[in-house]
Design an enzyme around this catalytic site. Structure first.
Site, PDB file in Angstrom:
ATOM      1  N   HIS A   1       0.840  -1.196   0.000  1.00  0.00           N
ATOM      2  CA  HIS A   1       0.000   0.000   0.000  1.00  0.00           C
ATOM      3  C   HIS A   1       0.874   1.245   0.000  1.00  0.00           C
ATOM      4  CE1 HIS A   1      -3.218  -2.798   1.227  1.00  0.00           C
ATOM      5  NE2 HIS A   1      -4.044  -1.877   0.782  1.00  0.00           N
ATOM      6  N   HIS A   2       0.222   2.398  -0.163  1.00  0.00           N
ATOM      7  CA  HIS A   2       0.911   3.689  -0.123  1.00  0.00           C
ATOM      8  C   HIS A   2       1.432   3.964   1.287  1.00  0.00           C
ATOM      9  CE1 HIS A   2      -2.744   5.233   1.826  1.00  0.00           C
ATOM     10  NE2 HIS A   2      -3.400   4.547   0.902  1.00  0.00           N
TER      11      HIS A   2
ATOM     12  N   LYS B   1      -0.807   4.842   4.522  1.00  0.00           N
ATOM     13  CA  LYS B   1      -1.674   3.884   5.216  1.00  0.00           C
ATOM     14  C   LYS B   1      -1.131   3.650   6.615  1.00  0.00           C
ATOM     15  CE  LYS B   1      -4.040  -0.542   4.782  1.00  0.00           C
ATOM     16  NZ  LYS B   1      -5.320   0.100   5.165  1.00  0.00           N
TER      17      LYS B   1
END
Length: 238
Positions: A135-136, A139
């Site tokens: 994820h980025h 997060k």
């Protein structure tokens, strides 16, 4: 339908665009700068609330919404150890609640595919299973709620796995989830079964937030006239 958005960040803005495109009205948008507007008077205007915040605020937000008799759709992760308290309050207030670790239609189909694959793999003990999620960097929780849901789906059939761990482990009873945080990355999840003969892998990759936002609005449309606790399996009829 009049919608309150609790958590007006990138996801909240994506939800707003999808909701308006589907003919709904946004009557309240709450972020960190206007929490004083998260009150009974403003909530009374909403037919449903969509809550996407963080692990430290989600539980209190959901409690407040249910206490004000507002149907709630929540996609916040990292707080679900307190789900029994939410379940009790929904029953006490005759409330309405939809929770999903991921609202994407594609991901929820992926959840079902993951369970089916795990059931097929269960008799074949020569395969080692592991999960990975990316994820980025913004997060806040790890592993992702989606990864935890996938792990739970695997463990339903692979009973030799007793718990998931968010680190490398040589314990055969541990289901390893590896978390990576990279930009840009809306979300990728893969489940890999490896053996000395071959590997089997299923992957879901999100290209943007639109799938998550669309699923959340569909859930809001579903819950508006219902009572109880639901997940995306009920929303989508899977």
């Amino acid at each position: 339908m009049n919608i309150a958005i609790i958590g007006y960040g990138k996801m909240g803005k994506a939800i707003e665009a999808i909701a308006i495109g589907r003919g709904h009205t946004i009557v309240l948008k709450i972020d960190e700068t206007n929490t004083h507007e998260f009150n009974a008077e403003n909530l009374a205007r909403a037919d449903v609330a969509i809550e996407f915040t963080g692990p430290h605020s989600a539980f209190d937000n959901i409690i407040k919404l249910l206490q004000h008799h507002v149907p709630v759709v929540s996609g916040s992760t990292g707080w679900t150890e307190r789900m029994p308290e939410i379940t009790a309050l929904v029953k006490e207030t005759n409330g309405s609640f939809v929770y999903a670790s991921n609202f994407s239609v594609g991901v929820n189909i992926f959840f079902e595919l993951n369970k089916k694959l795990a059931a097929l793999m269960a008799p074949h003990k020569n395969y080692h299973v592991a999960l990975e999620e990316t994820h980025h960097t913004q997060k806040k929780d790890a592993p992702s709620g989606t990864a935890i849901t996938l792990a739970e789906g695997v463990m339903e059939s692979l009973t030799s796995k007793k718990q998931w761990v968010n680190e490398n482990s040589s314990n055969e009873e541990d289901l390893v989830i590896i978390s990576k945080r990279e930009d840009p990355a809306p979300g990728t999840h893969n489940i890999r079964y490896t053996s000395s003969i071959d590997d089997i892998e299923i992957i879901h990759t999100a290209h943007n937030r639109e799938g998550f936002a669309t699923g959340a609005v569909i859930a809001a449309e579903f819950i508006q006239d219902k009572k109880g606790i639901f997940g995306m399996k009920e929303v989508l009829g899977l």
